[in-house]
Design a protein around this motif. Structure first.
Motif, PDB file in Angstrom:
ATOM      1  N   TRP A  74      26.376  23.145   6.026  1.00 55.56           N
ATOM      2  CA  TRP A  74      27.456  22.066   6.308  1.00 55.56           C
ATOM      3  C   TRP A  74      26.737  20.652   6.723  1.00 55.56           C
ATOM      4  CZ3 TRP A  74      31.207  22.860   3.172  1.00 55.56           C
ATOM      5  CH2 TRP A  74      31.378  24.386   3.473  1.00 55.56           C
ATOM      6  N   ASN A 110      28.183  31.379   6.098  1.00 56.30           N
ATOM      7  CA  ASN A 110      29.159  30.088   5.901  1.00 56.30           C
ATOM      8  C   ASN A 110      30.216  29.572   6.139  1.00 56.30           C
ATOM      9  OD1 ASN A 110      28.694  27.654   3.335  1.00 56.30           O
ATOM     10  ND2 ASN A 110      30.275  29.216   2.723  1.00 56.30           N
ATOM     11  N   PHE A 126      26.798  20.719  -3.991  1.00 59.79           N
ATOM     12  CA  PHE A 126      26.877  22.092  -3.286  1.00 59.79           C
ATOM     13  C   PHE A 126      27.153  21.965  -2.199  1.00 59.79           C
ATOM     14  CE2 PHE A 126      23.170  21.773  -0.430  1.00 59.79           C
ATOM     15  CZ  PHE A 126      22.983  20.566  -0.687  1.00 59.79           C
TER      16      PHE A 126
HETATM   17  N1  ASP Z   1      29.234  24.603   0.067  1.00 55.27           N
HETATM   18  C1  ASP Z   1      30.548  24.632   0.187  1.00 55.27           C
HETATM   19  C2  ASP Z   1      31.357  26.402  -0.277  1.00 55.27           C
HETATM   20  O1  ASP Z   1      30.303  27.313   0.604  1.00 55.27           O
HETATM   21  C3  ASP Z   1      30.946  23.464  -0.953  1.00 55.27           C
HETATM   22  C4  ASP Z   1      32.154  22.905  -0.254  1.00 55.27           C
HETATM   23  O2  ASP Z   1      32.947  23.329   0.614  1.00 55.27           O
HETATM   24  O3  ASP Z   1      32.544  22.003  -0.727  1.00 55.27           O
HETATM   25  O4  ASP Z   1      32.104  26.267  -0.587  1.00 55.27           O
END
Ligand code: ASP
Length: 728
Positions: A224, A338, A680
């Motif tokens: 992020w 995440n 991504f």
């Molecule tokens: N990296 C993000 C995800 O894990 C992608 C995003 O949300 O823009 O889904």
């Protein structure tokens, strides 16, 4: 089949164009193109894409009567991918394939760490559990769903009738075309419903994945975040039965021939270039009322963020000195991390923008507008007040629903749910069963169960359940469940609860796939007699939760009516229409390769380079790189992927289009519809996108195709992939 499709296309064109004509007239006629928005397919024609920079016919991009770019798109269970060859080769993110690469790894042969290349078709390995979904057609079924909903005798019945109608429509599609899947998606809550027809391919294999140090370069430190240097990509391949029908993994299967694949352009892009993305964005909440955002700020985001933060620490500790368990838990840790960081970004964004206050202010203005016109007042006068009343009930139960959902997310608890579902459904005639337990889908059901069983770990499950239940003691709303109230009275310390949960987990009848299988076939009596405290605990909890489940149906029924009205009156007030929130259906978004100013006195450029990656690598830790990468860099072996202006290989790109989770793996295309990168991530400030998008802070991140190709060719030595992509 062709003619069914055509009929659906025709219907869809008429119904949908009428309902959306008004939108287009307000939004796009003669104006400069709006850059916000995840446009459903039906609205693509309303955009002035040519004016925005598109250098191809819109029909080549999206053509409901023929083959177009959208036919190259696939949904990969929460991610997106695209076909890049006529032999079913798919390009997506490394983080989308992570769990499947992990499952194919062992401590001895760790392809997650080392990377993986299949030089020939025979060497490709099954991405166990991964399916690939292709959108075939869609039809506006709003009238049918709403007609069914309006038959409800009371508000509690409304959601039941909606679900029933959805299932009936889905079943009709599947009956007509047994090889297909279908789903009704709610576009605007209580207003518009679209029936999507999909083809689901069930044999997906790994072709090339870079080493983890490239695919996940920067780890959680950089997640992020911009500037970014992650090679977040992986190649997969979809297979079908020799007759072309979807089939589960078999040696006899052959590569799938897509209707369309994307051409890869190895020359990439420059700053300022037009770009667009097709993909399956997951969820956004921009049309939700202020109370929804307040609930998230007050309960949802902090609760989940804190839970995941502790679980990451617990799971990491469990894996110390136990490489097998560390590998097993790596996907869970990654997924928690995440979300945890994303939620931190969202909490910050809410504060930074005073989002709830702002929304409330807007709603006060809206109320004034409604009150100023007697007709509007009659129709919409109480909408905001009604929503307020509904939310009082939601706030009353605080984190109760969140906690219950997290308990059921635990792999062991999911297995209990699946066992109960299997035993209940399998007794019914086939066409009355839940969709996942009909025909050859039973194979998939068992495959899912097997994977869940493989991932079980008694200490990990204990840690998760104990954390949730120990947290519950602090929240008075949890005492509404008798079973928990009782538990907190009997067990006074967190240690006692953990000990108790450990005992339940250890005594569980479900230990592995064999035990699940036996239980699924056992006689009712035999099962009833068996001693399983975990099952009894869950069943008590479920009973306690039942009234809240019923309450939630009533709440959703009420919201279904009020939120539809809210969107209607907002449209009148703002003299414009809106694009529906993201809901995992195929969308288009566009923008430009563009930097931004995230904070005072900072200015970010939109393209990073290999030199930048090497600079970061000196930090070690999350930034360690394979030796080979450094060697190639030192020898300046950039091949054709060097950008002359930068004198370097571009690594990642930044752009101002509108994306969210689910867009991971989406192809980034240039003005000619050629693939120039893979989406991504988003910048930290853009995590708030899901509630409020802004040109100022919303930026998305992709891996540049030149880096994808450079890694694949120079580090992976995957000449076969490069050749298949048509790069020479
Ligand atoms: N990296 C993000 C995800 O894990 C992608 C995003 O949300 O823009 O889904």
């Amino acid at each position: 089949m062709e003619s069914v499709l055509k009929q659906i296309m025709q219907k869809r064109k008429i119904v949908f164009s009428i309902s959306l004509l008004i939108i287009s007239t307000f939004l796009f006629f003669g104006s400069t193109p709006p850059d916000e928005g995840m446009y459903p397919l039906s609205e693509i024609y309303k955009l002035d894409l040519k004016n925005a920079g598109l250098k191809m016919e819109v029909k080549e991009l999206y053509n409901p009567d023929g083959v177009s770019l959208i036919d190259a798109l696939v949904s990969l269970q929460g991610c997106t991918g695209s076909f890049v060859s006529n032999e079913g080769l798919i390009l997506t993110n490394h983080h989308c394939a992570f769990d499947y690469i992990r499952k194919a790894s062992s401590v001895e042969k760790n392809i997650l760490e080392e990377g993986f290349l299949a030089k020939t078709r025979n060497e490709e390995i099954e991405a166990r559990g991964l399916t690939c979904k292709i959108t075939e057609s869609y039809e506006d079924v709003s009238d049918k769903i709403l007609a069914a909903a309006n038959e409800a005798k009371d508000i509690a019945e409304r959601m039941t009738l909606i679900r029933k109608k959805m299932k009936q429509l889905v079943d009709e599609v599947k009956k007509e075309d047994p090889g297909s899947e279908a789903e009704v998606s709610e576009m605007f809550i209580g207003k518009t419903y679209i029936l999507f027809k999909y083809r689901v391919l069930r044999d997906v294999r790994l072709v090339y994945a870079p080493p983890r140090a490239i695919g996940e370069f920067g780890g959680e430190s950089d997640n992020w975040v911009w500037p970014r240097h992650t090679g977040d990509f992986t190649f997969l391949r979809a297979y079908v039965a020799p007759d072309g029908s979807p089939a589960t993994y078999s040696e006899k299967n052959i590569p799938y021939t897509p209707k369309r694949f994307l051409k890869v352009n190895p020359n990439g892009v420059e700053e300022g270039d037009f770009m667009f993305i097709l993909g399956y964005p997951g969820r956004t909440f921009r049309h939700q009322p202020s109370q929804y955002t307040r609930f998230h700020e007050q309960y949802q985001l902090p609760y989940i963020q804190n839970l995941f933060k502790e679980l990451i620490d617990e799971y990491t500790k469990l894996g110390d000195n136990n490489p097998t368990l560390a590998l097993k838990l790596s996907s869970r840790i990654k997924s928690f991390a995440n979300t945890e960081k994303n939620y931190r970004g969202k909490i910050l964004g809410m504060r930074r923008l005073s989002l709830v206050d702002k929304r409330e202010g807007e709603e006060r203005e809206l109320q004034k507008f409604i009150d100023s016109d007697p007709k509007l007042k009659e129709e919409y006068g109480s909408v905001l007040k009604d929503i307020d009343e509904i939310y009082k009930e939601i706030f009353d139960d605080g984190r109760l629903g969140l906690m219950y959902a997290q308990i059921r997310r635990n792999p062991l608890i999911r297995l209990y749910d699946l066992l109960a579902e299997y035993r209940r459904e399998i007794k019914k005639p086939e066409d009355e069963r839940a969709a996942g337990l009909r025909g050859n889908r039973i194979e998939n059901f068992h495959a899912t169960v097997k994977e869940l069983c493989n991932d079980l770990d008694q200490e990990a499950e204990t840690a998760m359940l104990a954390k949730i239940l120990n947290d519950g003691r602090r929240f008075p709303e949890m005492q509404k469940l008798e079973t928990l109230k009782d538990l907190y009275e009997k067990k006074e310390s967190p240690e006692e609860i953990t000990k108790y949960i450990r005992q339940l987990v250890k005594g569980s009848m479900i230990r592995d796939y064999d035990s699940f299988k036996k239980l699924s076939e056992a006689e009712d009596e035999e099962l009833e007699k068996a001693n399983d405290e975990m099952r009894d605990f869950l069943s008590d909890l479920k009973k306690d939760y039942r009234p809240f489940q019923a309450k939630s149906d009533i709440i959703n029924g009420k919201l279904n009516i009020s939120l539809a009205k809210l969107v209607d009156v907002k449209k009148i007030w703002q003299k414009k229409s809106f694009i529906p929130d993201a809901n995992s259906t195929l969308r288009l978004t566009y923008g430009y390769i563009k930097g931004y100013t995230p904070a005072d006195a900072t200015n970010f450029k939109p393209i990073t380079t290999l030199s930048g990656l090497i600079e970061k690598s000196y930090l070690g830790g999350d930034y360690k790189i394979p030796k080979k990468l450094k060697e190639l860099y030192d020898k300046k072996e950039f091949g054709r992927y060097k950008n002359q202006k930068l004198g370097d290989v571009p690594v990642a790109i930044l752009y101002n289009s509108d994306t969210t989770g689910g867009n991971s793996g989406s192809p980034i295309m240039n003005a000619y519809g050629e693939l120039i990168g893979v989406n991504f991530d988003r910048s930290y400030e853009a995590t708030i996108n899901d509630y409020a998008w802004s040109q100022d802070y919303s930026r998305s991140i992709g891996v540049d195709i030149r880096f994808v190709l450079w890694v694949t060719e120079k580090i992976g030595g995957a000449d076969n992939v490069i050749k298949e992509l048509g790069i020479n």
